[in-house]
Scaffold this active site. Structure first.
Site, short mmCIF file in Angstrom:
data_model
loop_
_atom_site.label_atom_id
_atom_site.label_comp_id
_atom_site.label_asym_id
_atom_site.label_seq_id
_atom_site.Cartn_x
_atom_site.Cartn_y
_atom_site.Cartn_z
N ARG A 1 -48.40 68.70 44.64
CA ARG A 1 -48.97 68.00 43.50
C ARG A 1 -48.86 68.27 42.04
O ARG A 1 -48.97 67.34 41.28
CB ARG A 1 -50.64 68.43 44.21
CG ARG A 1 -51.79 68.28 45.31
CD ARG A 1 -52.92 68.03 45.72
NE ARG A 1 -53.69 67.49 44.92
CZ ARG A 1 -54.57 68.30 44.78
NH1 ARG A 1 -55.15 69.38 44.89
NH2 ARG A 1 -55.55 67.73 43.95
N ARG B 1 -53.36 58.79 36.82
CA ARG B 1 -52.50 59.50 37.10
C ARG B 1 -51.01 58.50 36.88
O ARG B 1 -50.52 59.65 36.50
CB ARG B 1 -52.94 60.02 38.57
CG ARG B 1 -53.69 60.90 38.32
CD ARG B 1 -53.86 60.86 40.02
NE ARG B 1 -53.55 62.69 40.41
CZ ARG B 1 -55.13 63.19 40.61
NH1 ARG B 1 -55.76 62.39 40.40
NH2 ARG B 1 -55.40 64.70 41.06
N ARG C 1 -60.93 71.30 51.21
CA ARG C 1 -60.29 70.37 51.36
C ARG C 1 -58.96 69.96 51.54
O ARG C 1 -58.18 71.54 51.94
CB ARG C 1 -60.28 69.71 49.64
CG ARG C 1 -61.28 69.70 49.16
CD ARG C 1 -61.07 69.56 47.29
NE ARG C 1 -60.08 68.66 46.98
CZ ARG C 1 -59.17 68.19 45.95
NH1 ARG C 1 -60.30 68.49 44.99
NH2 ARG C 1 -57.75 67.59 45.23
N ARG D 1 -59.03 80.05 45.46
CA ARG D 1 -59.96 79.10 46.12
C ARG D 1 -59.67 79.09 47.88
O ARG D 1 -61.06 79.27 48.32
CB ARG D 1 -59.58 77.94 45.76
CG ARG D 1 -60.52 77.51 45.38
CD ARG D 1 -60.73 76.07 43.93
NE ARG D 1 -59.83 75.25 44.45
CZ ARG D 1 -59.58 74.11 43.80
NH1 ARG D 1 -60.17 74.08 42.58
NH2 ARG D 1 -58.55 72.97 43.87
N LYS E 1 -60.70 70.43 35.62
CA LYS E 1 -60.83 68.66 35.28
C LYS E 1 -62.70 69.21 35.66
O LYS E 1 -63.29 68.12 35.06
CB LYS E 1 -59.95 67.59 35.74
CG LYS E 1 -59.25 67.52 34.98
CD LYS E 1 -58.45 66.28 35.10
CE LYS E 1 -57.63 66.22 36.53
NZ LYS E 1 -57.06 67.17 37.54
P1 AMP Z 1 -57.79 64.52 42.48
O1 AMP Z 1 -59.33 65.49 43.54
O2 AMP Z 1 -58.33 63.98 41.43
O3 AMP Z 1 -57.13 65.87 43.20
O4 AMP Z 1 -57.92 63.81 43.99
C1 AMP Z 1 -57.12 64.18 45.49
C2 AMP Z 1 -56.42 63.32 45.21
O5 AMP Z 1 -56.88 61.51 45.31
C3 AMP Z 1 -54.74 63.22 44.70
O6 AMP Z 1 -53.95 63.85 45.16
C4 AMP Z 1 -54.69 61.76 45.08
O7 AMP Z 1 -53.66 61.96 45.80
C5 AMP Z 1 -55.83 60.95 45.23
N1 AMP Z 1 -55.88 60.80 44.11
C6 AMP Z 1 -56.85 60.97 42.78
N2 AMP Z 1 -57.11 59.80 41.98
C7 AMP Z 1 -55.14 59.35 42.00
C8 AMP Z 1 -55.25 58.05 40.66
N3 AMP Z 1 -55.75 57.82 40.30
N4 AMP Z 1 -53.92 58.11 41.25
C9 AMP Z 1 -53.49 57.60 42.73
N5 AMP Z 1 -53.58 58.85 43.81
C10 AMP Z 1 -55.06 59.06 43.18
#
Ligand code: AMP
Length: 193
Positions: free
Chosen positions: A148, A88, A137, A127, A13
């Protein structure tokens, strides 16, 4: 043009959002990046969410909805935006529906990047082995990724039918090459006549 990119962690994404932002001039809004920025700054919000993000769980809907609503209300988003990582949960999707209706914003497409679980796990393993420890990360390891993925299946995948009902959902095979995925998304956004 306002777009949502959906798909499990590791589906690409972020990469595709960057591509769309550069080619179509849309503002890329990544809630994960916003949270990582807050954590990096050590702000109140950052401290509050750190443990949750590191564990791979979802930050509460209230916090996320407030964060994204504030962001899409800024003037720069009037050129169009790409949401990467939001919504999400169904609750977040419904909150977004309400606000875009109120602000007269039109959602153009919801694009799902579909990738099989075993491929996602291989991608994350690569990765992890390629990225030095200090650049990785905290939530980027095999165990957290597996969690996740489950969170995605349980809490995020149920929003796909919501967008399907609205006639907005388009699914792209995220296992194709990066360029091919970009081409297919472009084709959805600007169909060749
Ligand atoms: P991402 O970089 O999009 O994979 O997001 C990393 C982490 O941020 C996720 O695993 C969640 O812990 C948190 N996170 C990001 N976006 C959301 C969202 N819309 N709702 C809840 N948690 C989020």
């Amino acid at each position: 043009m306002n777009i949502i990119l959906l798909g499990p962690p590791g589906a690409g994404k972020g990469t595709q959002a960057k591509f769309l932002s550069s080619v179509f001039g849309l503002v890329k809004l990544s809630t994960g990046d916003m949270l990582r920025e807050a954590m990096g700054e050590g702000s109140e919000l950052g401290k509050k969410v750190q443990k949750i993000v590191d564990s791979g769980d979802l930050v509460s809907d209230d916090v996320m909805i407030e964060m994204i609503l504030e962001r899409i209300s800024r003037p720069d988003c009037s050129v169009g935006f790409i949401l990467d990582g939001f919504p999400r949960t169904l609750n977040q999707a419904e909150a977004l529906d309400r606000v875009i209706k109120k602000k007269n914003i039109e959602l153009s497409h919801v694009i799902e990047l579909a990738v099989k679980t075993n491929i996602l796990i291989n991608r994350i393993k690569n990765r992890v082995s390629e990225t030095p420890n200090d650049q990785r990360r905290n939530d980027d390891d095999e165990q957290t990724l597996t969690h996740r993925l489950k969170v995605y299946e349980d809490q995020t995948a149920p929003i796909l039918p919501h967008y399907e009902k609205l006639g907005l959902l388009r699914t792209v095979d995220g296992m194709l090459s990066e360029v091919e995925v970009s081409n297919q998304i472009s084709e959805i956004l600007v169909p060749e006549r």
